[in-house]
Motif scaffolding. Sequence first.
Motif, PDB file in Angstrom:
ATOM      1  N   PRO A   1      -4.660  -3.041  -0.622  1.00  0.00           N
ATOM      2  CA  PRO A   1      -4.525  -4.195  -1.522  1.00  0.00           C
ATOM      3  C   PRO A   1      -4.579  -5.505  -0.749  1.00  0.00           C
ATOM      4  O   PRO A   1      -3.926  -5.643   0.279  1.00  0.00           O
ATOM      5  CB  PRO A   1      -3.155  -3.984  -2.167  1.00  0.00           C
TER       6      PRO A   1
ATOM      7  N   TRP B   1      -8.739  -2.701  -8.732  1.00  0.00           N
ATOM      8  CA  TRP B   1      -8.016  -1.481  -9.066  1.00  0.00           C
ATOM      9  C   TRP B   1      -7.044  -1.814 -10.201  1.00  0.00           C
ATOM     10  O   TRP B   1      -6.260  -2.758 -10.101  1.00  0.00           O
ATOM     11  CB  TRP B   1      -7.250  -0.954  -7.853  1.00  0.00           C
TER      12      TRP B   1
ATOM     13  N   PHE C   1      -3.737   5.905  -6.705  1.00  0.00           N
ATOM     14  CA  PHE C   1      -4.144   4.891  -5.733  1.00  0.00           C
ATOM     15  C   PHE C   1      -4.754   5.627  -4.553  1.00  0.00           C
ATOM     16  O   PHE C   1      -4.088   6.402  -3.877  1.00  0.00           O
ATOM     17  CB  PHE C   1      -2.955   4.035  -5.295  1.00  0.00           C
TER      18      PHE C   1
ATOM     19  N   GLY D   1      -4.312   4.823 -13.124  1.00  0.00           N
ATOM     20  CA  GLY D   1      -4.843   3.995 -12.045  1.00  0.00           C
ATOM     21  C   GLY D   1      -6.277   4.364 -11.726  1.00  0.00           C
ATOM     22  O   GLY D   1      -6.600   5.529 -11.565  1.00  0.00           O
TER      23      GLY D   1
ATOM     24  N   HIS E   1      -4.077  -0.524 -12.905  1.00  0.00           N
ATOM     25  CA  HIS E   1      -3.011   0.474 -12.994  1.00  0.00           C
ATOM     26  C   HIS E   1      -2.968   1.214 -14.327  1.00  0.00           C
ATOM     27  O   HIS E   1      -2.293   2.226 -14.439  1.00  0.00           O
ATOM     28  CB  HIS E   1      -1.649  -0.180 -12.742  1.00  0.00           C
TER      29      HIS E   1
ATOM     30  N   ARG F   1       0.834  -1.215   0.000  1.00  0.00           N
ATOM     31  CA  ARG F   1       0.000   0.000   0.000  1.00  0.00           C
ATOM     32  C   ARG F   1       0.863   1.257   0.000  1.00  0.00           C
ATOM     33  O   ARG F   1       0.591   2.207  -0.725  1.00  0.00           O
ATOM     34  CB  ARG F   1      -0.916  -0.036   1.230  1.00  0.00           C
TER      35      ARG F   1
ATOM     36  N   LEU G   1       2.283   1.852  -3.453  1.00  0.00           N
ATOM     37  CA  LEU G   1       1.263   2.348  -4.370  1.00  0.00           C
ATOM     38  C   LEU G   1       0.897   3.806  -4.068  1.00  0.00           C
ATOM     39  O   LEU G   1       0.733   4.609  -4.990  1.00  0.00           O
ATOM     40  CB  LEU G   1       0.015   1.459  -4.309  1.00  0.00           C
TER      41      LEU G   1
ATOM     42  N   CYS H   1      -8.722  -4.829  -3.992  1.00  0.00           N
ATOM     43  CA  CYS H   1      -8.508  -3.965  -2.826  1.00  0.00           C
ATOM     44  C   CYS H   1      -9.764  -3.851  -1.984  1.00  0.00           C
ATOM     45  O   CYS H   1     -10.871  -3.749  -2.530  1.00  0.00           O
ATOM     46  CB  CYS H   1      -8.141  -2.549  -3.266  1.00  0.00           C
TER      47      CYS H   1
END
Length: 145
Positions: A92, A116, A86, A122, A118, A75, A78, A103
């Motif tokens: 996650p 989620w 994010f 994202g 990317h 996390r 991200l 997530c």
Amino acid sequence: MKVSELKETCEKRVGNFKSYANLSTDEVNNLEKEIGHQFPEDYREFLKTYGCVESGSEEILGYGGPKHLDMLEERKILLQNSLINFQENLCPISRDGFGNYDCLRISNGAADVVWWVHDGNGCIHKIIASSFSAWLDEFCEQAMQ
């Protein structure tokens, strides 16, 4: 599926199940303080019972095990990446190997599970489960394959 049924279900379907740690209530509370959100009760139970899990080729991120299963570290990475969006209320819990994550989307101690993605900068692609417990059913199905 109840969190307490995860080990037995995965062992029946896949033949292997490995959990790495079980957290105390204080450790879960400290983890919540660190991320700034209260986990839903079913994910709290998962952390206290298993910590984090590998079953077949599937993984559930948590805390207290190997670095590659550490939700908090994943996390942080991200959130620190300025090229992606994010959101702060996401945690996650599983990844697909292509940079996308399932997530927990936490709001006031409740959470659904979102996919989620990317791509682009994202974004949340879709809701995939109404709760962590409902998501566990899908996890066990994937672990079978």
